[in-house]
Design a protein around this motif. Structure first.
Motif, short mmCIF file in Angstrom:
data_model
loop_
_atom_site.label_atom_id
_atom_site.label_comp_id
_atom_site.label_asym_id
_atom_site.label_seq_id
_atom_site.Cartn_x
_atom_site.Cartn_y
_atom_site.Cartn_z
N CYS A 102 0.83 -1.23 0.00
CA CYS A 102 0.00 0.00 0.00
C CYS A 102 0.86 1.27 0.00
O CYS A 102 1.95 1.30 0.55
CB CYS A 102 -0.91 0.02 1.23
N VAL A 103 0.30 2.33 -0.59
CA VAL A 103 1.00 3.62 -0.67
C VAL A 103 1.03 4.29 0.72
O VAL A 103 0.27 3.91 1.60
CB VAL A 103 0.31 4.55 -1.70
N ILE A 124 -5.48 12.16 -7.05
CA ILE A 124 -5.47 11.29 -8.23
C ILE A 124 -6.22 10.02 -7.85
O ILE A 124 -5.95 9.44 -6.78
CB ILE A 124 -4.03 10.94 -8.64
N ARG A 125 -7.13 9.62 -8.71
CA ARG A 125 -7.95 8.44 -8.40
C ARG A 125 -7.19 7.17 -8.79
O ARG A 125 -6.67 7.06 -9.90
CB ARG A 125 -9.26 8.54 -9.19
N THR A 126 -7.12 6.22 -7.88
CA THR A 126 -6.52 4.91 -8.17
C THR A 126 -7.62 3.86 -7.97
O THR A 126 -8.69 4.18 -7.45
CB THR A 126 -5.33 4.59 -7.23
N PRO A 127 -7.34 2.61 -8.29
CA PRO A 127 -8.38 1.59 -8.05
C PRO A 127 -8.73 1.42 -6.58
O PRO A 127 -9.77 0.87 -6.25
CB PRO A 127 -7.73 0.31 -8.60
N THR A 128 -7.84 1.85 -5.67
CA THR A 128 -8.08 1.62 -4.25
C THR A 128 -8.40 2.89 -3.45
O THR A 128 -8.66 2.81 -2.25
CB THR A 128 -6.86 0.93 -3.61
N GLY A 129 -8.38 4.06 -4.09
CA GLY A 129 -8.69 5.28 -3.36
C GLY A 129 -8.11 6.50 -4.05
O GLY A 129 -7.86 6.49 -5.26
N LEU A 130 -7.88 7.56 -3.26
CA LEU A 130 -7.44 8.84 -3.80
C LEU A 130 -6.07 9.18 -3.22
O LEU A 130 -5.92 9.26 -2.00
CB LEU A 130 -8.46 9.92 -3.41
N ILE A 131 -5.09 9.37 -4.10
CA ILE A 131 -3.73 9.64 -3.60
C ILE A 131 -3.32 11.09 -3.88
O ILE A 131 -3.92 11.76 -4.73
CB ILE A 131 -2.69 8.65 -4.20
N PHE A 134 4.45 6.16 -4.45
CA PHE A 134 3.02 6.21 -4.78
C PHE A 134 2.62 5.41 -6.02
O PHE A 134 1.49 5.51 -6.48
CB PHE A 134 2.55 7.67 -4.90
N SER A 135 3.52 4.60 -6.56
CA SER A 135 3.11 3.76 -7.68
C SER A 135 2.05 2.78 -7.20
O SER A 135 2.09 2.32 -6.05
CB SER A 135 4.31 2.98 -8.22
N VAL A 136 1.11 2.46 -8.09
CA VAL A 136 0.06 1.51 -7.72
C VAL A 136 0.58 0.11 -7.99
O VAL A 136 0.86 -0.25 -9.14
CB VAL A 136 -1.23 1.78 -8.54
N ARG A 137 0.74 -0.66 -6.94
CA ARG A 137 1.28 -2.02 -7.07
C ARG A 137 0.12 -2.98 -7.31
O ARG A 137 -0.36 -3.66 -6.40
CB ARG A 137 2.07 -2.36 -5.80
N CYS A 138 -0.34 -3.00 -8.58
CA CYS A 138 -1.57 -3.74 -8.91
C CYS A 138 -1.49 -5.21 -8.49
O CYS A 138 -2.43 -5.74 -7.89
CB CYS A 138 -1.85 -3.67 -10.41
#
Ligand code: SPV
Ligand code: MN
Length: 631
Positions: free
Chosen positions: A433-434, A542-549, A576-580
């Motif tokens: 997680c970020v 910024i919207r990600t699949p898991t929330g707002l960063i 802050f990269s999204v670790r899909c």
């Protein structure tokens, strides 16, 4: 019934027991509380445990001084060089909360979660009574009264603690608000928590009969029994044992009892916004609450209630039982100052040499030898595998009152609590997680942040360390109802609010491929100030699949302002990269936890499915790890 001169009626059998067990002075203090349920509990406990004498402690300073001095006189604590400082040792097998020995007493026919350690109430009570029988023989029993939450408040919960440990009673004095007067306000009501503790037989001042260690929780009677242990997490009734009772009470009454810090976050312009934060033990909770420049309301336990559609919260406690490992002048300057200045501090399980305490990560060269929780220690000691034996335990602690803290928030004792702007959920997570992310809304936060916490295990509980463990709201060890029902209570709580606190996840423990931490010790200040700005609508996301960063351009000036540090685009990308791929694995693990559990809200499965679909779509489009600049 035996009528007394003052009109208070107590059954004669109970009165007789109390008269036989207490001298006149102590009996008067006890009877002045005019509470039949209390008097019965005390009489029963004393009859069973059979102490040689009984001391009733009121809120008076001379009563409290008797306890402080008694701990030293009995060798449960030893004075150190700095005035007011003492050392207490727990036994080698008594260095953390003992989950295996802790069980709910569940009446037959009641559905209980099989994830929570429990036993049949009738048999469990018989066993507990057996263990407790005669356990205080030859010792003095202390009866103390405390108030959880501020006194004279809708949050207040009255408690009675009976213990034969002066260390426990002394710790409680530093950690909780005195409650003898509050007990008088109860007006005879049986609505209070009861704790009966005995350290059992002692050998070299530590509990001897560890095979008979038992911590038993009776939710129906709001009573906890604890025997043959001294470690505060197992014995200080008001702490984690009361939390279990409070979670149960809160769920019936529509509020929340949480394993949360509480703090005020202050801007340069003088704005203060209150946050609560739930973290498993040893994951940065106290150091978040103690961040330089902010104010602390509490570091461990909070009650949340709604008033006129707003969420308000209080610190349940009034002191800190903190992990001392890694407290040093650089990382925790405020605590360091306190631990090295005159004032009341109980150190536990650290190394002592020449009356000076040393602990892991204190920034000092350890002495060549000394005494720690295992007895005599010297630098050349090796364990069975030939590894050097550390000079102190990882879960060694300090106990202090918050009244000595310069950064104590002025609203700490306000009966109506502080208004809550945000809630943060954190865990020890090296690769998923970020550092900070806002939930889309309350329900999304409850489910994908609070109800999805995982953490790599630490020394705060007995057992293996470094294992990724699921920890619902970081309250998993203290839940007193099925997981699904507890989550539903959170959803319901938010649904009744007109204005919900924003929910965030935080992670201070991301590591790079070499195993080095990606963020600095104090970076948490930036993450919480970003969250503060979000609450006031001052920064975008910024919207990600898991929330707002956060956006890079908002973090850069915050690093400058909060830490006077540069924050590069490279750092931003690595953090802050999204670790899909990792997030998909986590989503699967969390779903698995709830599979087959009782009463899990459907919404939880819906939200996790939606999250999976969003993560899969992003991974298909952009790969396993996606830079925030590519979103
Ligand atoms: C924790 O481990 O979360 C603590 C200390 O706050 S204990 O009292 O052991 O729970
Ligand atoms: Mn805790």
């Amino acid at each position: 019934m035996a009528a007394q001169d003052d009109g208070y009626n107590l059954d004669s059998a109970t009165l007789e027991v109390l008269r036989a067990r207490l001298d006149r002075k102590n009996l008067d203090k006890l009877l002045a509380l005019r509470n039949e349920a209390l008097h019965r509990f005390v009489a029963e406990s004393l009859e069973r445990c059979d102490p040689a004498s009984v001391f009733v402690c009121t809120d008076a300073p001379e009563d409290v001084a008797y306890i402080r001095e008694g701990a030293i006189a009995r060798g449960e604590e030893t004075p150190l060089k700095i005035p007011g400082h003492t050392i207490h040792y727990d036994g080698p097998s008594d260095q953390g909360r003992d989950k295996a020995a802790t069980k709910y007493l569940v009446p037959r026919g009641v559905v209980f979660s099989n994830r929570l350690n429990h036993t049949a109430k009738d048999e469990g009570l018989v066993e507990t009574h057996e263990i407790m029988t005669g356990i205080m023989r030859g010792k003095e029993a202390i009866i103390r009264f405390f108030c959880l939450g501020p006194t004279d408040s809708v949050f207040s919960i009255s408690c009675v603690q009976i213990t034969d440990s002066f260390y426990v009673a002394h710790s409680e004095d530093l950690l909780y608000r005195r409650g003898y007067e509050q007990f008088q306000r109860l007006g005879g009501s049986p609505d209070f928590f009861r704790f009966l503790h005995s350290a059992g037989e002692l050998e070299h001042s530590v509990s001897k009969n560890v095979d008979k260690r038992a911590i038993r929780i009776d939710l129906e009677e709001n009573t906890v029994y604890s025997a043959n242990t001294q470690y505060a997490g197992n014995t200080v009734g008001l702490k984690k044992l009361a939390l279990r009772l409070a979670i149960n009470k809160a769920s019936r009454e529509g509020w929340l009892a949480e394993h949360m810090l509480l703090m005020g976050v202050h801007t340069a312009q003088g704005r203060v916004t209150y946050f609560s934060g739930a973290f498993p033990s040893a994951c940065g909770k106290t150091s978040t609450a103690m961040l330089p420049g902010e104010t602390i309301v509490g570091d461990d336990l909070a009650y949340l209630r709604q008033f006129d559609g707003l969420c308000r919260a209080v610190n349940v406690e009034s002191g800190i039982f903190g992990i001392i490992a890694d407290v040093n002048a650089k990382g925790d300057p405020l605590i360091w100052e306190l631990l090295t200045s005159p004032g009341e501090v109980i150190f536990s399980n650290v190394l002592v040499n020449d009356s000076v305490p040393y602990w892991l990560g204190d920034g000092r060269e350890p002495p060549r030898s000394g005494v720690n929780f295992g007895g005599k220690w010297s630098r050349d000691m090796k364990d069975a595998e030939g590894k050097p034996v550390p000079h102190a335990h990882k879960n060694a602690r300090y106990t202090i009152s918050m009244s000595d803290l310069a950064n104590r928030d002025p609203e700490t004792d306000t009966p109506e609590g502080v208004p809550l702007g945000g809630i943060i959920y954190g865990g020890r997570d090296s690769d998923t997680c970020v550092p900070v992310e806002e939930a889309f809304n309350w329900a999304h936060g409850v489910i994908t942040k609070g109800a999805s916490i995982e953490s790599e295990s630490t020394a705060a509980t007995l057992g293996q360390q470094g294992v990724r463990t699921f920890n619902l709201m970081s309250n998993m060890d203290f839940l007193s109802m099925p997981l699904g029902r507890y989550i539903q209570k959170h959803l319901d709580f938010g649904a009744r609010l007109h204005k919900v606190p924003l929910i965030f996840s935080v992670n201070y423990f991301l590591k790079d491929h070499r195993g080095e931490y990606l963020s600095g010790m104090l970076d948490k200040k930036v993450w919480i100030h970003w969250a503060e700005r979000r609450i006031h609508g001052e920064v975008d996301t910024i919207r990600t699949p898991t929330g707002l960063i956060p956006q890079y351009e908002d973090l850069r000036p915050l690093f400058r302002e909060c830490l006077d540090a540069e924050f590069t685009r490279e750092q931003y990308v690595s953090l802050f990269s999204v670790r899909c791929a990792k997030l998909l694995e986590k989503t699967d693990r969390i779903e698995e936890v709830y599979h087959g559990a009782v009463d899990v809200p459907d919404l939880l499965f819906v939200m996790l499915r939606e999250q999976r679909a969003r993560l899969e779509a992003l991974r298909a489009a952009k790969g396993d790890v996606v830079s925030p600049f590519d979103l």
